[in-house]
Scaffold this motif. Structure first.
Motif, mmCIF file in Angstrom:
data_model
loop_
_atom_site.group_PDB
_atom_site.id
_atom_site.type_symbol
_atom_site.label_atom_id
_atom_site.label_comp_id
_atom_site.label_asym_id
_atom_site.label_seq_id
_atom_site.Cartn_x
_atom_site.Cartn_y
_atom_site.Cartn_z
ATOM 1 N N ASP A 172 0.853 -1.194 0.000
ATOM 2 C CA ASP A 172 0.000 0.000 0.000
ATOM 3 C C ASP A 172 0.889 1.244 0.000
ATOM 4 O O ASP A 172 1.591 1.525 0.972
ATOM 5 C CB ASP A 172 -0.864 -0.083 1.269
ATOM 6 C CG ASP A 172 -1.897 1.021 1.409
ATOM 7 O OD1 ASP A 172 -1.573 2.176 1.089
ATOM 8 O OD2 ASP A 172 -3.005 0.715 1.874
ATOM 9 N N ASP A 174 -0.410 4.358 -0.831
ATOM 10 C CA ASP A 174 -1.217 5.550 -0.503
ATOM 11 C C ASP A 174 -0.540 6.240 0.688
ATOM 12 O O ASP A 174 0.065 5.581 1.535
ATOM 13 C CB ASP A 174 -2.617 5.051 -0.111
ATOM 14 C CG ASP A 174 -3.654 6.143 0.078
ATOM 15 O OD1 ASP A 174 -4.568 6.214 -0.745
ATOM 16 O OD2 ASP A 174 -3.570 6.893 1.074
ATOM 17 N N HIS A 176 -1.839 7.422 3.217
ATOM 18 C CA HIS A 176 -2.496 7.051 4.472
ATOM 19 C C HIS A 176 -2.252 5.583 4.801
ATOM 20 O O HIS A 176 -2.038 4.766 3.903
ATOM 21 C CB HIS A 176 -3.996 7.338 4.382
ATOM 22 C CG HIS A 176 -4.319 8.797 4.155
ATOM 23 N ND1 HIS A 176 -4.584 9.303 2.896
ATOM 24 C CD2 HIS A 176 -4.390 9.838 5.027
ATOM 25 C CE1 HIS A 176 -4.819 10.616 3.001
ATOM 26 N NE2 HIS A 176 -4.696 10.971 4.282
ATOM 27 N N SER A 195 2.286 -1.523 4.613
ATOM 28 C CA SER A 195 1.843 -0.172 4.259
ATOM 29 C C SER A 195 2.984 0.818 4.447
ATOM 30 O O SER A 195 3.644 0.830 5.482
ATOM 31 C CB SER A 195 0.650 0.242 5.136
ATOM 32 O OG SER A 195 0.233 1.568 4.809
ATOM 33 N N PHE A 196 3.198 1.616 3.418
ATOM 34 C CA PHE A 196 4.118 2.753 3.470
ATOM 35 C C PHE A 196 3.221 3.983 3.585
ATOM 36 O O PHE A 196 2.305 4.153 2.772
ATOM 37 C CB PHE A 196 4.955 2.819 2.190
ATOM 38 C CG PHE A 196 5.852 1.619 2.010
ATOM 39 C CD1 PHE A 196 7.202 1.675 2.335
ATOM 40 C CD2 PHE A 196 5.337 0.422 1.517
ATOM 41 C CE1 PHE A 196 8.025 0.569 2.177
ATOM 42 C CE2 PHE A 196 6.159 -0.688 1.358
ATOM 43 C CZ PHE A 196 7.497 -0.611 1.686
ATOM 44 N N HIS A 197 3.423 4.809 4.580
ATOM 45 C CA HIS A 197 2.513 5.948 4.780
ATOM 46 C C HIS A 197 3.180 7.039 5.588
ATOM 47 O O HIS A 197 4.215 6.829 6.223
ATOM 48 C CB HIS A 197 1.255 5.474 5.511
ATOM 49 C CG HIS A 197 1.551 4.621 6.707
ATOM 50 N ND1 HIS A 197 1.619 3.244 6.626
ATOM 51 C CD2 HIS A 197 1.859 4.935 7.983
ATOM 52 C CE1 HIS A 197 1.938 2.752 7.809
ATOM 53 N NE2 HIS A 197 2.100 3.754 8.653
HETATM 54 CA CA CA Z 1 -0.124 3.441 2.699
#
Ligand code: CA
Ligand code: ZL4
Ligand code: ZN
Length: 379
Positions: A172, A174, A176, A195-197
């Motif tokens: 991910d 995004d 967020h 997730s990278f956020h």
């Molecule tokens: Ca993300």
């Protein structure tokens, strides 16, 4: 061609139901489904449809949606009325993020239907790569709407993939945190989420710290990379590539789902990163080069013209035409006026609004955490 260098030619399917773009979240709401019409039109006017099979999938059915969601919650959504919610929610205004606009349930069936058909196409091996730019609504919970998301098409799509695949890797990018997808698979090792956020206590949704790593059977199968503001192409690639390379090596997924939220681009209305079209697209190119069955989804993205640019460029990357197509937006595109301020370029430079607060030490620490986690997984 590039495909011959990287591997064999990949069979690509593109899923789009035009109805999805006609809904409105309401005046001044940052999420604009119309961006999907502009994106689709730009893809067609670059003639990228010659390189994939285009499908107009049916809307998701009630039965398909309740594969993940609570029936009581979905009935509220269909009725267009939230339950009387506890006062805390009403005061802080989170309901403004998920207004019950006209046809909200139908809207959800369109983007979710595309994700489900995309999953089925991978399951049946009709396609090696499937694309649904209307999907990627990663915040929706089992019984609650959150952050512009009502139905979690990603979770529903992954549940479909799990019928034919032992291990699914979810990535991910995004800006967020992908909290809804992480929560849904927090207790299983059959889905690894990464997730990278941007993380900051005041930045939505306020979760996604390194310590959130999964529980019981899922322990070590949730990964979080909480980045500081202003990250550049160089810094992003510096963490993304080694981490994703070792995830694929050690987890050995049967299929990869990539959420490509365009709000990680520089100059996004809600974002705080400095990624260029090239830096964002490089993530897609890199994941494609790993040669696993792949599902490409959209997500956030709040500067309408840049969302269309980003996902058109990335469609071109997927079909191997990105270095062939013109950098000038085709004149016949009826939405061409949307791109006017930057002289109709497909990939204009984006202004850097934030200083890169990600030090080399911090990025090395994140890479180290991922490597340590990889040593703990087995199957
Ligand atoms: Ca993300
Ligand atoms: C708006 O102008 O940070 C919604 C949302 C509606 C119009 C009229 C209402 C005015 C910005 C955002 C009041 C709005 C108050 N309208 C919004 C804590 C918050 C409580 C709600 O990309 N207020 C909540 C959600 C984030 C919060 C981001 C990203 C989705 C995705 C995947 C979701 N929520 C503070 C904000 C406006 C609005 C203007 C807004 N909401 C900006 N950021 C949020 O990851 C698709
Ligand atoms: Zn987002």
């Amino acid at each position: 061609t590039k495909d011959d260098v990287i591997g064999r030619k990949r069979n690509i399917m593109y899923f789009h139901n035009e109805n999805v773009a006609a809904f409105h979240y309401g005046p001044h709401h940052p999420m604009k489904p119309f961006r999907l019409a502009v994106t689709h039109s730009l893809i067609l006017h670059y003639n990228l449809q010659h390189y994939f099979t285009m499908v107009e999938p049916p809307p998701a059915t009630y039965e398909e949606i309740i594969a993940f969601h609570d029936t009581d919650y979905i009935e509220e959504l269909m009725a267009g009325k939230w339950r009387v919610v506890p006062d805390e929610d009403a005061v802080d205004g989170t309901a403004d993020d998920v207004p019950l606009f006209d046809g909200v349930y139908d809207y959800c069936t369109y983007y979710t239907g595309s994700t489900i058909q995309a999953a089925k196409a991978l399951n049946c091996k009709w396609a090696d790569i499937v694309i649904n730019w209307s999907g990627g609504l990663h915040h929706a919970k089992k019984a609650q709407a959150s952050g512009f998301c009502y139905v979690n098409d990603i979770v529903i799509g992954i549940l479909e993939l799990l019928k034919h695949n032992q291990r699914v890797l979810y990535i991910d990018i995004d800006i967020h945190h992908g909290d809804g997808v992480q929560d849904a698979f927090y207790f299983t090792s059959r889905v690894m989420t990464a997730s990278f956020h941007h993380y900051h206590e005041k930045f939505f949704p306020g979760t996604g710290i390194v310590k959130e790593k999964g529980r019981s059977d899922g322990k070590h199968y949730s990964l979080n990379f909480p980045l500081r503001e202003g990250i550049t192409d160089e810094s992003y690639a510096y963490v993304f590539k080694p981490i994703v390379r070792s995830l694929v090596k050690f987890y050995d997924p049967n299929v990869i789902v990539l959420q490509c939220g365009a709000d990680s681009l520089g100059s996004d209305k809600l974002g705080k990163f400095n990624l260029s079209f090239n830096g964002h697209g490089e993530c897609i190119r890199f994941v494609k080069s790993l040669n696993r069955p792949l599902m490409i989804l959209g997500g956030g993205g709040y500067r309408l013209r840049n969302v269309a640019r980003c996902w058109t460029n990335e469609t071109a990357i997927i079909v191997g035409q990105d270095d062939v197509i013109s950098d000038i937006i085709p004149e016949i595109d009826p939405y061409r006026k949307c791109f006017a301020p930057e002289h109709y370029k497909l990939r204009p430079e984006l202004p850097h609004r934030f200083r890169d607060a990600n030090t080399r030490e911090f990025l090395d620490y994140l890479i180290g955490v991922a490597e340590e986690r990889m040593r703990k997984i087995e199957h």
